[in-house]
Design an enzyme around this catalytic site. Structure first.
Site, short mmCIF file in Angstrom:
data_model
loop_
_atom_site.label_atom_id
_atom_site.label_comp_id
_atom_site.label_asym_id
_atom_site.label_seq_id
_atom_site.Cartn_x
_atom_site.Cartn_y
_atom_site.Cartn_z
N HIS A 147 -4.39 -4.45 -2.30
CA HIS A 147 -4.79 -4.15 -0.91
C HIS A 147 -4.99 -2.65 -0.67
CE1 HIS A 147 -2.97 -8.23 0.54
NE2 HIS A 147 -4.14 -8.37 -0.02
N GLU B 108 13.60 -16.31 1.99
CA GLU B 108 13.13 -17.43 2.81
C GLU B 108 12.13 -18.28 2.02
OE1 GLU B 108 13.25 -14.60 6.81
OE2 GLU B 108 11.45 -15.82 6.40
N CYS C 142 -14.27 13.84 7.33
CA CYS C 142 -14.81 13.98 5.97
C CYS C 142 -15.32 15.40 5.80
CB CYS C 142 -15.95 12.98 5.76
SG CYS C 142 -16.85 13.19 4.23
N CYS D 118 -14.74 7.96 3.26
CA CYS D 118 -15.60 8.38 4.38
C CYS D 118 -16.09 7.14 5.11
CB CYS D 118 -16.79 9.19 3.85
SG CYS D 118 -17.98 9.59 5.14
N VAL E 164 0.83 -1.20 0.00
CA VAL E 164 0.00 0.00 0.00
C VAL E 164 0.87 1.26 0.00
CG1 VAL E 164 -1.94 -1.15 1.14
CG2 VAL E 164 -0.15 -0.07 2.54
N SER F 35 5.15 -13.52 1.69
CA SER F 35 5.20 -14.75 2.50
C SER F 35 4.15 -15.76 2.05
CB SER F 35 4.96 -14.38 3.97
OG SER F 35 3.71 -13.70 4.11
N1 APR Z 1 13.56 -9.31 -0.93
C1 APR Z 1 12.57 -10.23 -1.15
N2 APR Z 1 11.79 -10.74 -0.15
C2 APR Z 1 12.07 -10.32 1.10
C3 APR Z 1 13.08 -9.38 1.40
C4 APR Z 1 13.84 -8.86 0.31
N3 APR Z 1 14.80 -7.96 0.48
N4 APR Z 1 13.08 -9.16 2.75
C5 APR Z 1 12.09 -9.96 3.27
N5 APR Z 1 11.50 -10.66 2.28
C6 APR Z 1 10.39 -11.61 2.37
C7 APR Z 1 10.23 -12.32 3.71
O1 APR Z 1 11.01 -13.50 3.73
C8 APR Z 1 8.75 -12.64 3.72
O2 APR Z 1 8.49 -13.92 3.14
O3 APR Z 1 9.21 -10.86 2.20
C9 APR Z 1 8.12 -11.57 2.80
C10 APR Z 1 7.26 -10.54 3.51
O4 APR Z 1 6.15 -11.22 4.01
P1 APR Z 1 5.02 -10.44 4.85
O5 APR Z 1 5.66 -9.59 5.85
O6 APR Z 1 4.06 -11.48 5.30
O7 APR Z 1 4.36 -9.47 3.76
P2 APR Z 1 3.28 -9.81 2.63
O8 APR Z 1 3.44 -11.18 2.08
O9 APR Z 1 3.31 -8.69 1.68
O10 APR Z 1 1.91 -9.74 3.50
C11 APR Z 1 0.70 -9.91 2.85
O11 APR Z 1 -0.52 -9.32 4.83
O12 APR Z 1 -0.40 -8.00 6.67
C12 APR Z 1 -1.06 -8.18 5.48
O13 APR Z 1 -2.16 -6.64 4.06
C13 APR Z 1 -0.90 -6.99 4.56
O14 APR Z 1 -0.34 -6.93 2.21
C14 APR Z 1 -0.04 -7.54 3.43
C15 APR Z 1 -0.35 -9.02 3.45
#
Ligand code: APR
Length: 247
Positions: free
Chosen positions: A121, A220, A153, A129, A105, A194
Protein backbone atom coordinates in the site's frame (compact mmCIF):
# COMPACT_ATOMS: atom_id res chain seq x y z
CA UNK A 1 -6.05 -26.55 20.73
CA UNK A 2 -4.34 -24.42 23.38
CA UNK A 3 -2.36 -21.39 22.32
CA UNK A 4 0.80 -23.19 23.43
CA UNK A 5 0.01 -26.15 21.19
CA UNK A 6 -0.73 -23.79 18.29
CA UNK A 7 2.57 -21.98 18.83
CA UNK A 8 4.40 -25.32 18.84
CA UNK A 9 2.58 -26.42 15.68
CA UNK A 10 3.66 -23.31 13.81
CA UNK A 11 7.24 -23.60 15.11
CA UNK A 12 7.36 -27.21 13.98
CA UNK A 13 6.36 -26.20 10.45
CA UNK A 14 8.86 -23.34 10.37
CA UNK A 15 11.82 -25.43 11.60
CA UNK A 16 12.03 -27.35 8.33
CA UNK A 17 11.01 -24.55 5.97
CA UNK A 18 13.03 -22.34 3.63
CA UNK A 19 10.35 -20.49 1.59
CA UNK A 20 8.39 -18.45 4.14
CA UNK A 21 6.07 -15.53 3.30
CA UNK A 22 4.50 -13.20 5.85
CA UNK A 23 1.66 -10.76 5.16
CA UNK A 24 1.31 -8.01 7.76
CA UNK A 25 -1.25 -5.37 8.67
CA UNK A 26 -1.73 -2.54 11.14
CA UNK A 27 -1.93 -4.90 14.12
CA UNK A 28 1.83 -5.47 13.88
CA UNK A 29 2.45 -1.79 14.65
CA UNK A 30 -0.16 -1.55 17.43
CA UNK A 31 2.41 -2.33 20.15
CA UNK A 32 4.53 0.56 18.80
CA UNK A 33 1.67 2.95 19.62
CA UNK A 34 0.42 3.31 16.03
CA UNK A 35 -3.39 3.05 15.97
CA UNK A 36 -4.88 0.40 13.71
CA UNK A 37 -7.67 1.34 11.29
CA UNK A 38 -10.61 -0.77 12.39
CA UNK A 39 -9.67 -1.98 15.90
CA UNK A 40 -10.82 -0.19 19.07
CA UNK A 41 -9.58 3.40 18.89
CA UNK A 42 -8.83 2.73 15.23
CA UNK A 43 -8.30 5.56 12.74
CA UNK A 44 -11.49 4.79 10.85
CA UNK A 45 -13.47 5.04 14.09
CA UNK A 46 -12.72 8.76 14.24
CA UNK A 47 -12.38 9.61 10.57
CA UNK A 48 -14.18 8.63 7.38
CA UNK A 49 -11.85 6.94 4.88
CA UNK A 50 -13.67 8.68 2.06
CA UNK A 51 -12.70 12.05 3.64
CA UNK A 52 -9.01 11.26 3.90
CA UNK A 53 -7.86 8.26 1.85
CA UNK A 54 -9.23 8.73 -1.66
CA UNK A 55 -8.12 10.80 -4.66
CA UNK A 56 -11.49 12.58 -4.59
CA UNK A 57 -10.93 13.60 -0.96
CA UNK A 58 -7.50 14.98 -1.86
CA UNK A 59 -8.86 16.93 -4.84
CA UNK A 60 -11.57 18.34 -2.57
CA UNK A 61 -9.34 19.34 0.36
CA UNK A 62 -5.62 18.57 -0.04
CA UNK A 63 -4.75 20.50 3.10
CA UNK A 64 -7.07 18.38 5.30
CA UNK A 65 -5.66 15.18 3.82
CA UNK A 66 -2.07 16.36 4.34
CA UNK A 67 -2.79 17.46 7.92
CA UNK A 68 -3.83 13.89 8.62
CA UNK A 69 -0.78 12.31 6.89
CA UNK A 70 1.54 14.82 8.54
CA UNK A 71 0.07 13.81 11.90
CA UNK A 72 0.63 10.12 11.10
CA UNK A 73 4.21 10.82 9.93
CA UNK A 74 4.87 12.55 13.25
CA UNK A 75 3.42 9.62 15.19
CA UNK A 76 5.51 7.08 13.30
CA UNK A 77 8.70 9.15 13.48
CA UNK A 78 8.35 9.12 17.28
CA UNK A 79 7.61 5.39 17.43
CA UNK A 80 9.97 2.40 17.65
CA UNK A 81 9.69 -1.02 16.01
CA UNK A 82 8.36 -3.59 18.51
CA UNK A 83 9.15 -7.28 19.15
CA UNK A 84 6.93 -8.37 16.25
CA UNK A 85 8.97 -6.27 13.81
CA UNK A 86 12.21 -7.52 15.39
CA UNK A 87 11.30 -11.21 15.08
CA UNK A 88 10.29 -10.79 11.43
CA UNK A 89 13.60 -9.00 10.77
CA UNK A 90 15.42 -12.00 12.31
CA UNK A 91 13.38 -14.37 10.15
CA UNK A 92 14.24 -12.34 7.04
CA UNK A 93 17.84 -13.46 7.67
CA UNK A 94 17.01 -16.95 8.98
CA UNK A 95 14.93 -18.36 6.11
CA UNK A 96 16.71 -18.71 2.74
CA UNK A 97 13.72 -17.38 0.81
CA UNK A 98 11.80 -15.06 3.13
CA UNK A 99 9.28 -12.58 1.78
CA UNK A 100 7.39 -9.90 3.70
CA UNK A 101 4.35 -8.29 2.10
CA UNK A 102 3.08 -5.41 4.24
CA UNK A 103 -0.04 -3.29 4.02
CA UNK A 104 1.59 -0.91 6.50
CA UNK A 105 2.89 2.40 5.19
CA UNK A 106 4.85 3.24 8.38
CA UNK A 107 8.24 1.80 7.42
CA UNK A 108 8.72 0.10 10.81
CA UNK A 109 9.61 -3.25 9.21
CA UNK A 110 12.48 -1.59 7.36
CA UNK A 111 13.56 0.27 10.52
CA UNK A 112 13.70 -3.08 12.36
CA UNK A 113 16.11 -4.33 9.68
CA UNK A 114 13.88 -6.34 7.34
CA UNK A 115 15.15 -6.04 3.78
CA UNK A 116 13.21 -6.50 0.54
CA UNK A 117 9.88 -5.49 2.09
CA UNK A 118 7.05 -5.51 -0.47
CA UNK A 119 5.10 -2.32 0.31
CA UNK A 120 1.66 -3.32 -0.94
CA UNK A 121 0.00 0.00 0.00
CA UNK A 122 2.96 2.34 -0.53
CA UNK A 123 4.76 4.44 2.04
CA UNK A 124 4.05 7.41 4.32
CA UNK A 125 7.62 8.54 3.59
CA UNK A 126 7.21 8.80 -0.15
CA UNK A 127 5.49 11.49 -2.20
CA UNK A 128 4.62 12.06 -5.82
CA UNK A 129 3.55 15.02 -7.97
CA UNK A 130 -0.26 15.20 -7.94
CA UNK A 131 -0.20 16.68 -11.44
CA UNK A 132 2.25 13.99 -12.62
CA UNK A 133 4.30 16.76 -14.26
CA UNK A 134 6.80 14.18 -15.50
CA UNK A 135 9.78 16.24 -14.45
CA UNK A 136 10.10 14.26 -11.20
CA UNK A 137 10.28 10.48 -10.58
CA UNK A 138 6.91 8.65 -10.31
CA UNK A 139 7.41 8.83 -6.52
CA UNK A 140 10.34 9.64 -4.26
CA UNK A 141 11.31 9.58 -0.60
CA UNK A 142 10.77 12.79 1.36
CA UNK A 143 10.95 12.60 5.16
CA UNK A 144 10.82 16.37 5.73
CA UNK A 145 8.36 17.97 8.14
CA UNK A 146 6.64 20.21 5.65
CA UNK A 147 6.23 23.79 6.85
CA UNK A 148 3.51 24.41 4.25
CA UNK A 149 0.58 22.04 3.55
CA UNK A 150 -0.05 20.82 0.93
CA UNK A 151 3.65 20.65 0.04
CA UNK A 152 4.63 21.62 -3.51
CA UNK A 153 6.44 19.86 -6.34
CA UNK A 154 9.84 21.50 -6.85
CA UNK A 155 9.60 21.02 -10.60
CA UNK A 156 6.07 22.30 -11.45
CA UNK A 157 4.89 24.00 -8.25
CA UNK A 158 1.82 21.76 -8.12
CA UNK A 159 0.72 19.81 -5.06
CA UNK A 160 2.57 16.77 -3.79
CA UNK A 161 0.46 13.81 -2.72
CA UNK A 162 1.37 11.11 -0.13
CA UNK A 163 2.94 7.99 -1.73
CA UNK A 164 0.25 5.68 -0.37
CA UNK A 165 -2.34 3.61 -2.24
CA UNK A 166 -5.74 5.12 -1.62
CA UNK A 167 -9.08 3.35 -1.76
CA UNK A 168 -10.13 2.83 -5.36
CA UNK A 169 -6.52 3.00 -6.61
CA UNK A 170 -4.61 0.06 -8.15
CA UNK A 171 -1.75 -1.70 -6.39
CA UNK A 172 1.65 -0.85 -7.86
CA UNK A 173 2.35 -3.42 -10.64
CA UNK A 174 5.83 -4.14 -9.23
CA UNK A 175 4.37 -4.87 -5.78
CA UNK A 176 1.71 -7.09 -7.35
CA UNK A 177 4.27 -9.05 -9.32
CA UNK A 178 6.60 -9.47 -6.34
CA UNK A 179 3.66 -10.58 -4.17
CA UNK A 180 2.59 -13.10 -6.78
CA UNK A 181 6.07 -14.62 -6.73
CA UNK A 182 6.11 -14.60 -2.93
CA UNK A 183 2.92 -16.69 -2.75
CA UNK A 184 4.87 -19.70 -4.06
CA UNK A 185 5.97 -20.65 -0.56
CA UNK A 186 5.86 -23.50 1.96
CA UNK A 187 4.36 -21.35 4.73
CA UNK A 188 2.25 -18.20 4.46
CA UNK A 189 1.50 -16.34 7.67
CA UNK A 190 -0.96 -13.44 8.01
CA UNK A 191 -0.19 -11.25 11.02
CA UNK A 192 -2.22 -8.34 12.40
CA UNK A 193 -4.63 -7.79 9.53
CA UNK A 194 -8.45 -7.72 9.64
CA UNK A 195 -8.49 -9.41 6.21
CA UNK A 196 -11.26 -7.17 4.84
CA UNK A 197 -9.39 -4.98 2.32
CA UNK A 198 -8.75 -6.61 -1.06
CA UNK A 199 -6.63 -7.58 -2.87
CA UNK A 200 -4.36 -7.91 0.23
CA UNK A 201 -7.01 -9.88 2.13
CA UNK A 202 -6.88 -12.66 -0.49
CA UNK A 203 -3.11 -13.24 -0.39
CA UNK A 204 -2.91 -15.89 2.38
CA UNK A 205 -5.73 -18.01 0.94
CA UNK A 206 -4.17 -17.68 -2.54
CA UNK A 207 -0.94 -19.08 -1.10
CA UNK A 208 -2.96 -21.90 0.45
CA UNK A 209 -4.48 -22.68 -2.93
CA UNK A 210 -0.90 -23.09 -4.22
CA UNK A 211 -0.15 -25.65 -1.52
CA UNK A 212 1.30 -23.50 1.24
CA UNK A 213 0.59 -24.21 4.91
CA UNK A 214 -1.32 -21.13 6.05
CA UNK A 215 -1.61 -19.52 9.46
CA UNK A 216 -2.96 -16.36 11.06
CA UNK A 217 -1.90 -14.44 14.18
CA UNK A 218 -4.49 -11.98 15.49
CA UNK A 219 -6.10 -11.41 18.90
CA UNK A 220 -9.47 -11.35 17.12
CA UNK A 221 -11.08 -13.65 14.58
CA UNK A 222 -11.16 -12.40 11.00
CA UNK A 223 -12.86 -13.57 7.78
CA UNK A 224 -9.63 -15.52 7.06
CA UNK A 225 -9.54 -17.39 10.40
CA UNK A 226 -11.70 -20.27 9.18
CA UNK A 227 -9.86 -20.50 5.85
CA UNK A 228 -6.30 -20.91 7.19
CA UNK A 229 -4.76 -24.17 8.48
CA UNK A 230 -3.90 -22.64 11.86
CA UNK A 231 -5.30 -19.54 13.59
CA UNK A 232 -3.42 -18.36 16.69
CA UNK A 233 -5.38 -15.90 18.81
CA UNK A 234 -2.97 -13.44 20.44
CA UNK A 235 -0.93 -10.27 19.94
CA UNK A 236 1.81 -10.51 17.31
CA UNK A 237 4.57 -9.15 19.56
CA UNK A 238 3.92 -11.97 22.00
CA UNK A 239 3.05 -14.89 19.71
CA UNK A 240 5.90 -14.27 17.22
CA UNK A 241 8.34 -14.03 20.11
CA UNK A 242 7.15 -17.35 21.51
CA UNK A 243 7.31 -19.07 18.11
CA UNK A 244 10.81 -17.71 17.55
CA UNK A 245 12.00 -19.05 20.91
CA UNK A 246 11.04 -22.55 19.73
CA UNK A 247 12.87 -22.42 16.39
N1 APR B 1 -1.12 -8.13 17.21
C1 APR B 1 -1.73 -8.69 16.13
N2 APR B 1 -2.90 -8.20 15.61
C2 APR B 1 -3.45 -7.15 16.23
C3 APR B 1 -2.88 -6.52 17.37
C4 APR B 1 -1.64 -7.06 17.85
N3 APR B 1 -1.01 -6.53 18.88
N4 APR B 1 -3.67 -5.48 17.74
C5 APR B 1 -4.73 -5.47 16.86
N5 APR B 1 -4.60 -6.47 15.97
C6 APR B 1 -5.47 -6.82 14.85
C7 APR B 1 -6.93 -6.41 14.99
O1 APR B 1 -7.66 -7.43 15.65
C8 APR B 1 -7.36 -6.27 13.54
O2 APR B 1 -7.88 -7.51 13.04
O3 APR B 1 -4.99 -6.12 13.73
C9 APR B 1 -6.05 -5.96 12.79
C10 APR B 1 -5.95 -4.56 12.23
O4 APR B 1 -6.93 -4.45 11.24
P1 APR B 1 -7.13 -3.06 10.44
O5 APR B 1 -7.15 -1.95 11.39
O6 APR B 1 -8.30 -3.27 9.55
O7 APR B 1 -5.77 -2.93 9.59
P2 APR B 1 -5.36 -3.65 8.23
O8 APR B 1 -5.90 -5.03 8.13
O9 APR B 1 -3.90 -3.49 8.10
O10 APR B 1 -6.11 -2.70 7.16
C11 APR B 1 -5.93 -2.96 5.80
O11 APR B 1 -7.07 -0.94 5.20
O12 APR B 1 -7.44 1.19 5.91
C12 APR B 1 -6.81 0.44 4.94
O13 APR B 1 -4.89 0.87 3.64
C13 APR B 1 -5.31 0.64 4.95
O14 APR B 1 -3.54 -1.01 4.88
C14 APR B 1 -4.79 -0.70 5.44
C15 APR B 1 -5.88 -1.67 5.02
Amino acid sequence: MSQDEAVERLAERLRGASRVTVVTGAGVSAASGIPTFRGSGGLWRNHRPEDLATAAAFARDPRLVWEWYAWRRGLVAAAQPNRAHEVLALWSRRFPRFRLITQNVDGLHERAGTSGVIRFHGSLWEVSCWGACGRMPARWRDERTFDRLPPRCDACGGWLRPGVVWFGEPIDPEALEASGEALDCEICLAVGTSAVVYPAAGLVTAAGARGAFTAEINPEATPASAAVDLAIAGPAEDVLDRVDRRL
